[in-house]
Design a protein around this motif. Structure first.
Motif, PDB file in Angstrom:
ATOM      1  N   ASP A   1       0.805  -1.213   0.000  1.00  0.00           N
ATOM      2  CA  ASP A   1       0.000   0.000   0.000  1.00  0.00           C
ATOM      3  C   ASP A   1       0.843   1.270   0.000  1.00  0.00           C
ATOM      4  O   ASP A   1       0.313   2.370  -0.023  1.00  0.00           O
TER       5      ASP A   1
ATOM      6  N   THR B   1      -2.493   6.776  -3.335  1.00  0.00           N
ATOM      7  CA  THR B   1      -3.314   7.918  -2.936  1.00  0.00           C
ATOM      8  C   THR B   1      -4.434   7.403  -2.035  1.00  0.00           C
ATOM      9  O   THR B   1      -4.665   6.193  -1.948  1.00  0.00           O
ATOM     10  N   GLU B   2      -5.137   8.323  -1.404  1.00  0.00           N
ATOM     11  CA  GLU B   2      -6.256   7.925  -0.544  1.00  0.00           C
ATOM     12  C   GLU B   2      -7.318   7.185  -1.348  1.00  0.00           C
ATOM     13  O   GLU B   2      -7.883   6.200  -0.873  1.00  0.00           O
ATOM     14  N   GLU B   3      -7.588   7.661  -2.566  1.00  0.00           N
ATOM     15  CA  GLU B   3      -8.598   7.017  -3.412  1.00  0.00           C
ATOM     16  C   GLU B   3      -8.161   5.600  -3.792  1.00  0.00           C
ATOM     17  O   GLU B   3      -8.952   4.657  -3.719  1.00  0.00           O
ATOM     18  N   GLU B   4      -6.888   5.432  -4.149  1.00  0.00           N
ATOM     19  CA  GLU B   4      -6.383   4.109  -4.513  1.00  0.00           C
ATOM     20  C   GLU B   4      -6.430   3.165  -3.317  1.00  0.00           C
ATOM     21  O   GLU B   4      -6.815   1.994  -3.453  1.00  0.00           O
ATOM     22  N   LEU B   5      -6.061   3.661  -2.166  1.00  0.00           N
ATOM     23  CA  LEU B   5      -6.110   2.855  -0.953  1.00  0.00           C
ATOM     24  C   LEU B   5      -7.548   2.432  -0.647  1.00  0.00           C
ATOM     25  O   LEU B   5      -7.807   1.274  -0.316  1.00  0.00           O
ATOM     26  N   ALA B   6      -8.491   3.361  -0.795  1.00  0.00           N
ATOM     27  CA  ALA B   6      -9.903   3.054  -0.568  1.00  0.00           C
ATOM     28  C   ALA B   6     -10.387   1.990  -1.553  1.00  0.00           C
ATOM     29  O   ALA B   6     -11.146   1.083  -1.174  1.00  0.00           O
TER      30      ALA B   6
ATOM     31  N   HIS C   1      -8.519  -0.332  -2.983  1.00  0.00           N
ATOM     32  CA  HIS C   1      -7.901  -1.601  -2.587  1.00  0.00           C
ATOM     33  C   HIS C   1      -8.633  -2.212  -1.390  1.00  0.00           C
ATOM     34  O   HIS C   1      -8.853  -3.434  -1.357  1.00  0.00           O
TER      35      HIS C   1
END
Length: 73
Positions: free
Chosen positions: A4, A8-13, A15
């Motif tokens: 991780d 970005t926050e969006e990518e983490l969300a 995932h």
């Protein structure tokens, strides 16, 4: 190693959502298998669970496409 890192926050969300959807899909698969093994399987319930599982598969595909979009060169 942390996969991780650098997201970005969006990518983490995305995932996290993908992981949850995959878990729910696996849980449904196990539940369908267990219901199918009963003496008198509830075919209507199994059919509903299979439709839910297909919907989850479609949602998983959408999330995967957002994470790794097709790049046409």
């Amino acid at each position: 190693m942390n996969d991780d890192a650098g997201l970005t926050e969006e990518e983490l969300a995305l995932h996290i959502r993908l992981k949850g959807l995959r878990q729910e899909h696996a849980d449904l698969d196990a539940a369908i298998e267990a219901l199918g093994q009963t003496a008198v399987p509830d075919q209507l319930r199994i059919a509903r669970m299979k439709r839910k599982k297909l919907a989850l598969r479609d949602e998983i595909k959408k999330v995967e496409d957002r994470i790794l979009p097709d790049i046409i060169a």
